[in-house]
Scaffold this active site. Sequence first.
Site, PDB file in Angstrom:
ATOM      1  N   ASP A   1      -6.208  45.241  10.900  1.00  0.00           N
ATOM      2  CA  ASP A   1      -6.956  46.415  10.496  1.00  0.00           C
ATOM      3  C   ASP A   1      -7.544  47.028  11.776  1.00  0.00           C
ATOM      4  O   ASP A   1      -7.484  46.452  12.859  1.00  0.00           O
ATOM      5  CB  ASP A   1      -8.043  46.040   9.475  1.00  0.00           C
TER       6      ASP A   1
HETATM    7  C1  GLC Z   1      -9.446  51.390   8.002  1.00  0.00           C
HETATM    8  C2  GLC Z   1      -9.153  50.609   6.733  1.00  0.00           C
HETATM    9  C3  GLC Z   1      -7.711  50.358   6.465  1.00  0.00           C
HETATM   10  C4  GLC Z   1      -6.872  51.506   7.024  1.00  0.00           C
HETATM   11  C5  GLC Z   1      -7.027  51.496   8.524  1.00  0.00           C
HETATM   12  C6  GLC Z   1      -6.233  52.636   9.175  1.00  0.00           C
HETATM   13  O1  GLC Z   1     -10.533  50.842   8.657  1.00  0.00           O
HETATM   14  O2  GLC Z   1      -9.828  49.362   6.608  1.00  0.00           O
HETATM   15  O3  GLC Z   1      -7.549  50.216   5.053  1.00  0.00           O
HETATM   16  O4  GLC Z   1      -5.515  51.334   6.655  1.00  0.00           O
HETATM   17  O5  GLC Z   1      -8.370  51.572   8.932  1.00  0.00           O
HETATM   18  O6  GLC Z   1      -6.763  53.855   8.820  1.00  0.00           O
END
Ligand code: GLC
Length: 722
Positions: A264
């Site tokens: 993440d």
């Molecule tokens: C965010 C979210 C995740 C998302 C990622 C990219 O923090 O936790 O669900 O896919 O960043 O945007």
Amino acid sequence: MMAQHGGDSEIEGLIARMTLAEKVGQLTMLSGDLVKTGPVTTTVTAEAITSGRIGSLLNVWGPERVREIQRLAVEESRLKIPLFFSLDVLHGLNTVFPVPFGEGCAFDPELWEKTARVAAEECAREGIDLTFAPMIDVARDPRWGRIVEGPGEDALVAARVALAKLRGFQGANLTDAGSIAATVKHLAAYGAVRAGREYTSVDISERLLHEVYLPPFRAAVEAGIAAIMPAFIDLNGTPMTANARVLNDIVRRQWGFSGVMVSDYGAVAELIVHGVARDLTEAAALALNAGVDIDMMGNGAYGDGLPQALERGLVTIETIDASVRRVLTLKAKLGLFADPYRRCGPARAAAETRKARRALAREAACRSVVLLTNRDGALPLRAGADRIAVIGPLADGKGDAPQAQDKRAIVVRDGLHAALPKATLAFAQGCLVERGNRAALTEARALARDSDTVVLCLGETMGMSGEASSRTHPGLTEAQCALARAVLAQGKPVIVLLFSGRPLVLPDWLVAKAGAILAVWFPGDAAGEAIGDVLSGHVNPGGRLTMSWPVDVGQIPVFFAERPTGRPPLPEEHYSSKYLDMPNEPRFAFGHGLSYSRFTLDGLRLDRAAIGAGDTVEIAVDVTNHGPCAGEEMVFLFVRDLISSITRPALELKDFGKIALAAGARGTLRFRLGTDDLRFLGPDLRPMLEAGAFDILVGQSARAEGLLQARFDLVVAAGKVA
Ligand code: GLC
């Protein structure tokens, strides 16, 4: 010379020629600036691309923009390896569908797949190769903001969502035109954050992890998901981004996942903040050794940390190569070696296609609406020339910046006008979402007084749901309650529309006095039309809740799959499991949802009273539509394992199905249960089958009073535990 098609031998040849910096580059994902989904710490430069220090991007799309950046990679870098481009597309891109938590209320895998397919086709013309969706985090705490992205409280529903969205996004083949790679997220148990507070630790039993939170991800792996994203949280003390036991031992080795794991946003570097890594080098080593292939926006965690980790012997080049191989294989499967611009086609779809997509958005929005209450037939609205007041800060369907209210389309008013052309419609904001306004309240009170019916639009703004949006009181703001009291005091029928991304805690007086209450969630592009369709009765609502709605925050977590206690709640028994000040039952149960028709179930029957290993039992139940109009009835199939080595939930959802019936018609819904559906995790957490009696329970929701019950026996050869 770039590999032409990315076959295995070509990939091996590429890896053999790559420098360490180029290998680490393939494991680095940076964010563009078209949308912000986390703290921006590193910017994308042309030099970083041409030097091969970036392998993929997120938050960049648009055919020309992607083509421009991709050209740098495939024409000006040494090895000409294509990038892949990724984005969160949870409920549509150019065509916006209801938020996933709302769409889930349709309990319709075919619809879920269709909307994902449209999203994929739109992505595949906007330069997007991979989406970070579906989010399949089971959640049982309405204080958590990310419920809006997910499938609700039940693991079976989460698994069905995962499979339907995977089919829609990935199609039959990732190289098909219109297919993109899907990512299931966030592995695992992110929805169990303590007290519903975003990003906090998760402490759950190993049993709950394996019974509730892992199964939807396993279903996605077995169906061929392309990528997985571990959650930000620490699970029982081990941050998921460094959780080798789950990521490597369970997901890769036991389940056989061979796809890509993408961290993440910044989660690799955050291992330092979690307190399990001293520096980026240790953080990078922990993540890579746990099985995380790509470091998303990790502030140089992989870029700077991995070479150091290799030098210090914390990682091996074989582990790095294995991750590089998985990333290059994904790019090959996406067809990017053969044609790096394959998803940079003209973004504009044909008019006919746009029309069909808009119709699907309208259908999805109608199917996501849940009719929570409908006293004395307050709904559907008459088609007469009534004076209808549309009041409330959410009448634009989003409740965004208040000053925009007057400019933004008042979708509820416009949708009602289209559905009820003879009605006289007027709008008053009444208050801001989070702040009262005396003049606006006075105006709204007067408008209610001078109208025949009020449609009162309350709830949350989209910004009050989603990531980093936990709420200690997931209900209506005081300003909205004051508006509701003022409107109700005028004595006219009041239809309450709740816009939200989660279950809301509602005041008793609102539930008691409103003529009707509907959960409309955030319905997407067709919000106005769908609300008009449902309130006018052109569409008979069929949505059902995927999550229990608590009476009060004090009940949280409240969900149907609770295990029985040794002292189940008995009203007359002091020493039984209950509160002194609140009922145990939720205000609305999982599966709750009314129709304009009255449906009844009866005649539950099984085709046999006992089954042995490998057998199936056929279940049938009759459904009657007593009218007044055609509609769809949703029926849920639960089982209860009456005696087993481990206490089992009082209700386990095993299937759901719907039947469409004309007014006055009667039909039969059939289900099949096999012995595999009756397995559970024994004391050693290994799947087992145990002879004994089971109850089949069938109903229109998980509300105990409404369930039909039938018993059967599972007969397993003596001593044989299958
Ligand atoms: C965010 C979210 C995740 C998302 C990622 C990219 O923090 O936790 O669900 O896919 O960043 O945007």
